[in-house]
Design a protein around this motif. Structure first.
Motif, mmCIF file in Angstrom:
data_model
loop_
_atom_site.group_PDB
_atom_site.id
_atom_site.type_symbol
_atom_site.label_atom_id
_atom_site.label_comp_id
_atom_site.label_asym_id
_atom_site.label_seq_id
_atom_site.Cartn_x
_atom_site.Cartn_y
_atom_site.Cartn_z
ATOM 1 N N THR A 125 35.552 32.237 47.068
ATOM 2 C CA THR A 125 36.904 31.891 46.621
ATOM 3 C C THR A 125 36.914 31.600 45.128
ATOM 4 O O THR A 125 37.806 32.055 44.394
ATOM 5 N N ARG A 126 35.941 30.854 44.664
ATOM 6 C CA ARG A 126 35.860 30.546 43.231
ATOM 7 C C ARG A 126 35.620 31.803 42.399
ATOM 8 O O ARG A 126 36.225 31.992 41.337
ATOM 9 N N ALA A 141 37.590 35.850 38.673
ATOM 10 C CA ALA A 141 37.647 37.268 38.321
ATOM 11 C C ALA A 141 39.098 37.739 38.146
ATOM 12 O O ALA A 141 39.408 38.479 37.207
ATOM 13 N N VAL A 142 39.983 37.308 39.035
ATOM 14 C CA VAL A 142 41.395 37.710 38.936
ATOM 15 C C VAL A 142 42.047 37.087 37.713
ATOM 16 O O VAL A 142 42.810 37.749 36.992
ATOM 17 N N LEU A 143 41.753 35.826 37.456
ATOM 18 C CA LEU A 143 42.320 35.174 36.269
ATOM 19 C C LEU A 143 41.896 35.883 34.984
ATOM 20 O O LEU A 143 42.713 36.086 34.066
ATOM 21 N N GLU A 144 40.639 36.250 34.915
ATOM 22 C CA GLU A 144 40.143 36.945 33.720
ATOM 23 C C GLU A 144 40.792 38.313 33.568
ATOM 24 O O GLU A 144 41.167 38.718 32.454
ATOM 25 N N ILE A 161 33.215 40.338 42.366
ATOM 26 C CA ILE A 161 33.386 39.965 43.772
ATOM 27 C C ILE A 161 32.401 40.729 44.647
ATOM 28 O O ILE A 161 31.755 40.155 45.533
ATOM 29 N N LEU A 162 32.266 42.038 44.409
ATOM 30 C CA LEU A 162 31.312 42.841 45.177
ATOM 31 C C LEU A 162 29.876 42.381 44.932
ATOM 32 O O LEU A 162 29.049 42.388 45.854
#
Length: 315
Positions: A197-198, A203-206, A239-240
Motif C-alpha cells: 500500500t505504501r 509511486a502514484v503520487l510521484e 509496484i511490480l
C-alpha cells in the motif's frame, strides 16, 4: 531486444552457478556428520566409514560439488539421508502446499493494497488516505505469526468456521484443501499488503506530477481516466518490483506461519532438514529458494519491457 534477453538469461545462469557453489561450500562447513547422525553415536568406526563411502562423503569437495551439480542439472536431486526418498519428490510434495499458499497470499495482498494505495494517492486528505495510512501502519506492525494466532482464536476456537491447522491434501478434494489455506494466506498477506500500500501510494503520487499527467488533464480528460489510463500504468514498475520481492519472500519465508497452522510446506521441510542435518535436502531447498529469487527478478525485468514502451525503445 533478443540480444538483451540473451544477455540477461546468460547472466541468470552464471548467477545460479555462483550461488550453487556458495551454497555447497557453506553447507559443507556446517558442524556435524550426516553419517554419524544416521547411524548414531554408538556405531563402530568401520560401519561409519562404510556409510561415508557409500554416501560419497569421503570424496574431495570439488568432486562432491560436481556430482551434486550434475545431478541438479539432470533433475536428480539426490536421496534424502533422513527420509530415504528422492529429494525431488519431497520438494514437489511440499511445494504443492507452499506455492498455492504464496499465490493466494500475493493475490490477496495486491487486491487490498493496489486500490487502497491508488485511492489514497489520488484523494489526499480524504477518508481513503486515512484508512490507507492506518491499515499500512497496523498491518506492518503485526507479525504474520501473531495474526495467524488471532485468526485461529477467532475463526476456529470461537466461531468454529475454519480448521485450526493441518492440510488434508489435494486428493481429498479442492475445497477442503483450499479452506485449510485461507487463514494462513490471510496471515501472510496482511503485512505484505501494508508494505505494498505504501509503495503503491508513493509511486502514484510521484507519477501524478509528471508532465504527461498534466498534459492529459489539460486535454480535458476526466480525473478518473487520467488516473487509471495514464498514471497507474506508468506507476507499475516499482509496484511490480515489490510484488516480485514479496512473492519470493512468501515462498521462502512462510515457515513460521506454516508451523503455526501445521502445514507440510517447503519452509517446514527446510527447518526439519536443518535440525536433522540432512545436508542434501538443505542444499536442494536453499538452491530452489535462491533460484526462485533470481528467476523472479528476471521475470520482473521482462515485465518492465512489456509495460513501459520507453524501455523497449531504449534497447
Amino acid at each position: 531486444m533478443i540480444a538483451l534477453l540473451l544477455r540477461r538469461f546468460l547472466g541468470l545462469l552464471f548467477t545460479l552457478l555462483i550461488v550453487s557453489l556458495l551454497i555447497f561450500a557453506v553447507m559443507d562447513l556446517l558442524p556435524g556428520d550426516p553419517a554419524s547422525i544416521m547411524l548414531g553415536t554408538s556405531t563402530s568406526s568401520e560401519t561409519l566409514s562404510a556409510l561415508r563411502h557409500e554416501l560419497g562423503l569421503d570424496q574431495p569437495l570439488i568432486l562432491r560439488y560436481g556430482r551434486w551439480l550434475a545431478g541438479v542439472m539432470s533433475g536428480n536431486l539426490g536421496q534424502s539421508y533422513t527420509y530415504g526418498v528422492p529429494v525431488a519428490g519431497l520438494i514437489a510434495e511440499r511445494l504443492s502446499v507452499t506455492l498455492p499458499l504464496a499465490l493466494m497470499a500475493i493475490m490477496l495482498s495486491v487486491a487490498i493494497a493496489l486500490p487502497l494505495g491508488v485511492l489514497a494517492a489520488s484523494r489526499r486528505g480524504s477518508i481513503f488516505a486515512v484508512i490507507a495510512t492506518l491499515f499500512s501502519q497496523i498491518s506492518i506492525a503485526l507479525p504474520a505469526f501473531w495474526v495467524a494466532l488471532l485468526l485461529i482464536i477467532l475463526f476456529s476456537t470461537m466461531l468454529g468456521l475454519m480448521p485450526a491447522g493441518g492440510f488434508p491434501g489435494w486428493n481429498e478434494g479442492f475445497l477442503p484443501a483450499l479452506q485449510a489455506l485461507v487463514m494462513p494466506a490471510v496471515a501472510l498477506a496482511m503485512p505484505q499488503a501494508g508494505v505494498l500500500t505504501r509503495v503503491a501510494r508513493s509511486a502514484v503520487l510521484e507519477t501524478m506530477h509528471e508532465d504527461f499527467a498534466r498534459t492529459a488533464m489539460a486535454k480535458g480528460l476526466s480525473s478518473s481516466a487520467v488516473l487509471w489510463r495514464h498514471i497507474v500504468p506508468n506507476a507499475l514498475i516499482p509496484i511490480l518490483t515489490m510484488i516480485g520481492l514479496q512473492f519470493t519472500f512468501l515462498v521462502a519465508g512462510a515457515v513460521l506461519v506454516e508451523n503455526v497452522f501445521n502445514l507440510p510446506g517447503l519452509g517446514r521441510l527446510a527447518l526439519q532438514a536443518l535440525s536433522q542435518r540432512d545436508i542434501i535436502v538443505m542444499q536442494d531447498v536453499v538452491l530452489f529458494f535462491a533460484a526462485l529469487v533470481i528467476v523472479m527478478n528476471f521475470i520482473v525485468d521482462l515485465s518492465y519491457l512489456a509495460i513501459d514502451p520507453r524501455m523497449r525503445k531504449a534497447v
